[in-house]
Design a protein around this motif. Structure first.
Motif, PDB file in Angstrom:
ATOM      1  N   GLY A  55     -12.751 -38.298  11.595  1.00 44.06           N
ATOM      2  CA  GLY A  55     -12.526 -36.863  11.470  1.00 44.06           C
ATOM      3  C   GLY A  55     -11.174 -36.532  10.869  1.00 44.06           C
ATOM      4  O   GLY A  55     -11.038 -35.606  10.063  1.00 44.06           O
ATOM      5  N   SER A 138     -18.400 -35.623  13.121  1.00 47.72           N
ATOM      6  CA  SER A 138     -18.023 -37.024  12.935  1.00 47.72           C
ATOM      7  C   SER A 138     -18.805 -37.881  13.911  1.00 47.72           C
ATOM      8  O   SER A 138     -18.776 -37.636  15.122  1.00 47.72           O
ATOM      9  CB  SER A 138     -16.516 -37.193  13.175  1.00 47.72           C
ATOM     10  N   SER A 157     -17.970 -38.812   8.401  1.00 46.34           N
ATOM     11  CA  SER A 157     -17.478 -37.524   8.875  1.00 46.34           C
ATOM     12  C   SER A 157     -17.406 -36.521   7.725  1.00 46.34           C
ATOM     13  O   SER A 157     -17.142 -36.891   6.574  1.00 46.34           O
ATOM     14  CB  SER A 157     -16.080 -37.683   9.488  1.00 46.34           C
TER      15      SER A 157
END
Length: 387
Positions: A55, A138, A157
């Motif tokens: 992420g 994610s 992600s």
């Protein structure tokens, strides 16, 4: 005031396994994976790559292009959570040095998590038009080595910046939602891999698509021919194709060809990465944007599905000049530079990633310089570092 997607950041781990190699190792006709499932490659996360690190890396793709001081909200959608209490978004917030006043939390509903966050972010920006919101999806899709769901694994992600007067996709008012308490896919607390009823989940997915797509058209007074593209959550690309075929039933040749052609563009990344759960629909969006030319104001339909089950259909219009916000060359480079694993290497890395490292053990990443990674725990606190 228009609110929508202003930036899209994408990240996937630096390793993959080829579906032909996997099929041969499993004594399966490769066409079962290539055509029957619709996958070519599958990204593989090692022990240093988790939902948080991915992420962070996805958000960094556009981080220096935005007004960071205007970010007022961060939402993290995942079903690969790293903590039963603390939100993954707080780790990301710390890595990005966001100001303390930013509201941040994590949401979960299987693969629907990023969409849930997006809708909350849209409403936040409508109330606070001078602020923006970051929404991250994610996930690492894991079913286990040599299991029926193995071919539909993956990792990656997508990070979205939501703001007023967006530069990529303007979100329309209204949506169609449908949910039921069912068991087509789930992961109990004592399981590290998911449990799934594959055929049942496929049936539910297609049924929920028909329900929400039909209800949305009725709500808006639109017809199928009004859409330039319809994109879907893709646990595997063949399932999205089945949904698209349902959408074009009974349509004229021009509409059918347009929707099916644009669906082909939307599945290209998924074929190379695999299932990334909450972020899958939005990887489809990015793939569509990077693999076809869309006229300004083109109407896109988006179908989001999370097992268990929750589905939503909504739409947006393409913003003129959206191409300037994308970086297709960097995305293609990320995919092409991944290390190809043999099946035995993939199995070893996959199984190792399932283990919890000893507290105090420092993990070392083989990712590119600048990328963030999970470095292990210290006094049971997760450590994230930038290589």
């Amino acid at each position: 005031m228009q609110v929508g997607i202003d930036q899209i950041g994408f990240y996937t781990p630096n390793k993959y396994v080829d579906m032909v190699d996997l099929a041969e190792a499993r004594n399966v006709d490769p066409n079962k994976f290539l055509i029957g499932i619709g996958q070519k490659k599958m990204s593989v996360a090692d022990q240093t790559q988790d939902a948080v690190s991915m992420g962070i890396n996805a958000t960094l793709r556009y981080w220096n292009k935005i007004d960071q001081d205007k970010v007022g909200l961060m939402i993290f959608g995942t079903e690969s959570s790293v903590d039963q209490s603390k939100s993954a978004s707080l780790f990301v917030k710390s890595a990005l040095h966001l100001k303390p006043e930013v509201r941040t939390f994590e949401v979960k509903e299987a693969c629907f998590g990023l969409t849930a966050g997006l809708m909350m972010a849209r409403d936040f920006v409508r109330v606070h038009p001078d602020q923006s919101a970051i929404v991250i999806g994610s996930d690492i899709a894991r079913y286990g080595v040599n299991t029926p769901g193995e071919v539909t694994q993956g990792a990656g992600s997508i990070s979205l910046l939501i703001k007023s007067d967006p530069s990529i996709l303007s979100l329309n008012d209204g949506h169609s939602a449908y949910s039921e308490d069912i068991n087509d896919f789930w992961r109990p607390n004592n399981h590290t891999t998911a449990l799934v009823e594959g055929k049942y989940s496929t049936q539910v997915y297609l049924d929920f698509f028909s329900k929400t797509f039909g209800a949305y058209k009725e709500l808006k007074g639109w017809k199928t021919q009004d859409f330039s593209a319809i994109i879907c959550h893709l646990p595997y690309t063949k399932l999205g194709l089945k949904a698209n075929r349902l959408a074009v039933e009974g349509q004229d040749e021009e509409t059918s060809e347009r929707l099916l052609t644009n669906f082909e563009a939307s599945k290209q990344m998924s074929m190379q990465v695999g299932n990334i759960y909450t972020a899958s629909l939005y990887m489809s969006l990015l793939s569509l944007l990077e693999n076809t030319d869309l006229a300004p104001n083109s109407l896109l339909g988006l179908f989001s599905y999370g097992s268990g089950a929750m589905a939503e259909f909504y739409s947006g219009n393409i913003v003129d000049g959206y191409e300037e916000q994308l970086d297709p060359e960097a995305d293609r480079l990320m995919l092409s530079e991944r290390q190809k694993l043999s099946v035995s290497e993939y199995e070893k890395i996959f199984n190792k990633a399932m283990e919890v490292p000893e507290d105090g053990q420092e993990l070392i990443s083989d990712e590119k310089p600048g990328r963030w990674y999970f470095a292990g725990t210290k006094n049971e606190v997760r450590q994230y570092k930038q290589k």
